[in-house]
Write an enzyme that holds these catalytic residues in place. Structure first.
Site, PDB file in Angstrom:
ATOM      1  N   ASP A  32     -14.182   2.024 -41.163  1.00 42.28           N
ATOM      2  CA  ASP A  32     -12.994   2.235 -40.334  1.00 42.28           C
ATOM      3  C   ASP A  32     -13.396   2.093 -38.859  1.00 42.28           C
ATOM      4  O   ASP A  32     -14.434   2.600 -38.422  1.00 42.28           O
ATOM      5  CB  ASP A  32     -12.393   3.624 -40.595  1.00 42.28           C
ATOM      6  CG  ASP A  32     -10.976   3.739 -40.055  1.00 42.28           C
ATOM      7  OD1 ASP A  32     -10.039   3.829 -40.868  1.00 42.28           O
ATOM      8  OD2 ASP A  32     -10.811   3.726 -38.814  1.00 42.28           O
ATOM      9  N   ILE A  33     -12.539   1.432 -38.074  1.00 39.25           N
ATOM     10  CA  ILE A  33     -12.848   1.181 -36.660  1.00 39.25           C
ATOM     11  C   ILE A  33     -12.766   2.464 -35.820  1.00 39.25           C
ATOM     12  O   ILE A  33     -13.336   2.528 -34.730  1.00 39.25           O
ATOM     13  CB  ILE A  33     -11.889   0.097 -36.114  1.00 39.25           C
ATOM     14  CG1 ILE A  33     -12.447  -0.574 -34.876  1.00 39.25           C
ATOM     15  CG2 ILE A  33     -10.499   0.657 -35.849  1.00 39.25           C
ATOM     16  CD1 ILE A  33     -11.679  -1.821 -34.450  1.00 39.25           C
ATOM     17  N   ASN A  87      -2.967   7.387 -47.256  1.00 35.03           N
ATOM     18  CA  ASN A  87      -1.767   7.696 -46.483  1.00 35.03           C
ATOM     19  C   ASN A  87      -0.664   6.743 -46.922  1.00 35.03           C
ATOM     20  O   ASN A  87      -0.883   5.522 -46.986  1.00 35.03           O
ATOM     21  CB  ASN A  87      -2.039   7.542 -44.984  1.00 35.03           C
ATOM     22  CG  ASN A  87      -2.974   8.605 -44.465  1.00 35.03           C
ATOM     23  OD1 ASN A  87      -2.940   9.746 -44.914  1.00 35.03           O
ATOM     24  ND2 ASN A  87      -3.847   8.239 -43.524  1.00 35.03           N
ATOM     25  N   GLN A  94       0.953   6.508 -42.227  1.00 37.42           N
ATOM     26  CA  GLN A  94       0.389   5.199 -42.563  1.00 37.42           C
ATOM     27  C   GLN A  94       0.669   4.222 -41.426  1.00 37.42           C
ATOM     28  O   GLN A  94       1.813   4.122 -40.955  1.00 37.42           O
ATOM     29  CB  GLN A  94       0.996   4.674 -43.879  1.00 37.42           C
ATOM     30  CG  GLN A  94       0.364   3.358 -44.326  1.00 37.42           C
ATOM     31  CD  GLN A  94       0.913   2.845 -45.659  1.00 37.42           C
ATOM     32  OE1 GLN A  94       1.816   3.455 -46.244  1.00 37.42           O
ATOM     33  NE2 GLN A  94       0.363   1.745 -46.135  1.00 37.42           N
ATOM     34  N   SER A  95      -0.364   3.514 -40.985  1.00 38.51           N
ATOM     35  CA  SER A  95      -0.207   2.595 -39.861  1.00 38.51           C
ATOM     36  C   SER A  95      -0.512   1.148 -40.237  1.00 38.51           C
ATOM     37  O   SER A  95      -0.107   0.230 -39.516  1.00 38.51           O
ATOM     38  CB  SER A  95      -1.093   3.026 -38.692  1.00 38.51           C
ATOM     39  OG  SER A  95      -2.453   3.002 -39.056  1.00 38.51           O
ATOM     40  N   HIS A 100      -4.782   1.015 -48.763  1.00 41.94           N
ATOM     41  CA  HIS A 100      -6.198   1.280 -48.493  1.00 41.94           C
ATOM     42  C   HIS A 100      -6.504   2.731 -48.806  1.00 41.94           C
ATOM     43  O   HIS A 100      -5.710   3.624 -48.512  1.00 41.94           O
ATOM     44  CB  HIS A 100      -6.569   0.960 -47.038  1.00 41.94           C
ATOM     45  CG  HIS A 100      -5.651   1.572 -46.028  1.00 41.94           C
ATOM     46  ND1 HIS A 100      -4.426   1.025 -45.711  1.00 41.94           N
ATOM     47  CD2 HIS A 100      -5.769   2.697 -45.270  1.00 41.94           C
ATOM     48  CE1 HIS A 100      -3.839   1.777 -44.808  1.00 41.94           C
ATOM     49  NE2 HIS A 100      -4.614   2.810 -44.516  1.00 41.94           N
ATOM     50  N   HIS A 102      -9.003   5.731 -47.834  1.00 42.11           N
ATOM     51  CA  HIS A 102     -10.008   6.216 -46.889  1.00 42.11           C
ATOM     52  C   HIS A 102     -11.036   7.023 -47.687  1.00 42.11           C
ATOM     53  O   HIS A 102     -10.662   7.968 -48.389  1.00 42.11           O
ATOM     54  CB  HIS A 102      -9.381   7.176 -45.868  1.00 42.11           C
ATOM     55  CG  HIS A 102      -8.342   6.590 -44.976  1.00 42.11           C
ATOM     56  ND1 HIS A 102      -8.579   6.280 -43.649  1.00 42.11           N
ATOM     57  CD2 HIS A 102      -7.036   6.268 -45.193  1.00 42.11           C
ATOM     58  CE1 HIS A 102      -7.462   5.809 -43.098  1.00 42.11           C
ATOM     59  NE2 HIS A 102      -6.520   5.799 -44.009  1.00 42.11           N
TER      60      HIS A 102
HETATM   61  P1  AMP Z   1      -3.612   4.517 -42.062  1.00 38.54           P
HETATM   62  O1  AMP Z   1      -3.256   5.216 -40.790  1.00 38.54           O
HETATM   63  O2  AMP Z   1      -3.833   5.384 -43.253  1.00 38.54           O
HETATM   64  O3  AMP Z   1      -2.665   3.355 -42.343  1.00 38.54           O
HETATM   65  O4  AMP Z   1      -5.056   3.889 -41.819  1.00 38.54           O
HETATM   66  C1  AMP Z   1      -5.282   2.684 -41.178  1.00 38.54           C
HETATM   67  C2  AMP Z   1      -6.711   2.716 -40.743  1.00 38.54           C
HETATM   68  O5  AMP Z   1      -7.103   1.404 -40.417  1.00 38.54           O
HETATM   69  C3  AMP Z   1      -6.971   3.599 -39.524  1.00 38.54           C
HETATM   70  O6  AMP Z   1      -7.883   4.637 -39.865  1.00 38.54           O
HETATM   71  C4  AMP Z   1      -7.542   2.617 -38.508  1.00 38.54           C
HETATM   72  O7  AMP Z   1      -8.565   3.195 -37.724  1.00 38.54           O
HETATM   73  C5  AMP Z   1      -8.047   1.506 -39.393  1.00 38.54           C
HETATM   74  N1  AMP Z   1      -8.146   0.221 -38.738  1.00 38.54           N
HETATM   75  C6  AMP Z   1      -7.190  -0.375 -37.982  1.00 38.54           C
HETATM   76  N2  AMP Z   1      -7.637  -1.562 -37.530  1.00 38.54           N
HETATM   77  C7  AMP Z   1      -8.889  -1.716 -38.027  1.00 38.54           C
HETATM   78  C8  AMP Z   1      -9.875  -2.731 -37.914  1.00 38.54           C
HETATM   79  N3  AMP Z   1      -9.681  -3.833 -37.178  1.00 38.54           N
HETATM   80  N4  AMP Z   1     -11.059  -2.554 -38.553  1.00 38.54           N
HETATM   81  C9  AMP Z   1     -11.290  -1.431 -39.268  1.00 38.54           C
HETATM   82  N5  AMP Z   1     -10.393  -0.449 -39.424  1.00 38.54           N
HETATM   83  C10 AMP Z   1      -9.212  -0.579 -38.799  1.00 38.54           C
END
Ligand code: AMP
Ligand code: ZN
Length: 114
Positions: A32-33, A87, A94-95, A100, A102
């Site tokens: 995760d970034i 999420n 969820q973003s 996915h 975690h």
């Molecule tokens: P969620 O909020 O559960 O949808 O998780 C999305 C996750 O994707 C977040 O924890 C972000 O930090 C992660 N994320 C977003 N962009 C990237 C990326 N380019 N590389 C790795 N992780 C990412």
């Protein structure tokens, strides 16, 4: 099945490079970034589905995600425990709308989550 506008589909296709920590036929794992724990790895199906609700309609891909998540936990020596989080939807924050998991670990995790 992929979605042209989806960041995680671009990781799967290689259009955007990502360092894969582990892979099987149906899923990949990468860091995760924005890590929320010493170990914070995302495990995604190679197939585009928006969330774990949609993923649950595809048992083979769901099994591949779960296998890889368990393998990632083992690889990171999370024998003391870890958390697996999907999420799902706005209320859960969820973003990214490509399913996915975690994998979170390496510290004591609080319950209930925020
Ligand atoms: P969620 O909020 O559960 O949808 O998780 C999305 C996750 O994707 C977040 O924890 C972000 O930090 C992660 N994320 C977003 N962009 C990237 C990326 N380019 N590389 C790795 N992780 C990412
Ligand atoms: Zn996608």
């Amino acid at each position: 099945m992929s979605n042209n506008d989806c960041l995680f589909c671009k990781f799967v296709s290689g259009e955007i490079s990502v360092t894969k920590l582990a892979e099987n036929d149906g899923a990949i794992a990468f860091a995760d970034i924005n890590p929320q724990a010493p170990v914070h790895v995302l495990v995604i199906p190679k197939m585009h589905v928006a969330d774990v609700t949609e993923l649950s309609a595809h048992p083979d891909e769901l099994e591949q995600v779960m296998e890889l998540a368990a393998r990632v936990a083992k690889q990171h020596d999370l024998s003391g425990g870890y958390r697996l989080v999907f999420n799902t939807g706005a209320d859960a924050g969820q973003s990214v709308f490509h399913a996915h998991a975690h994998v979170l670990g390496g510290r004591s995790l609080q319950w209930p989550p925020g």
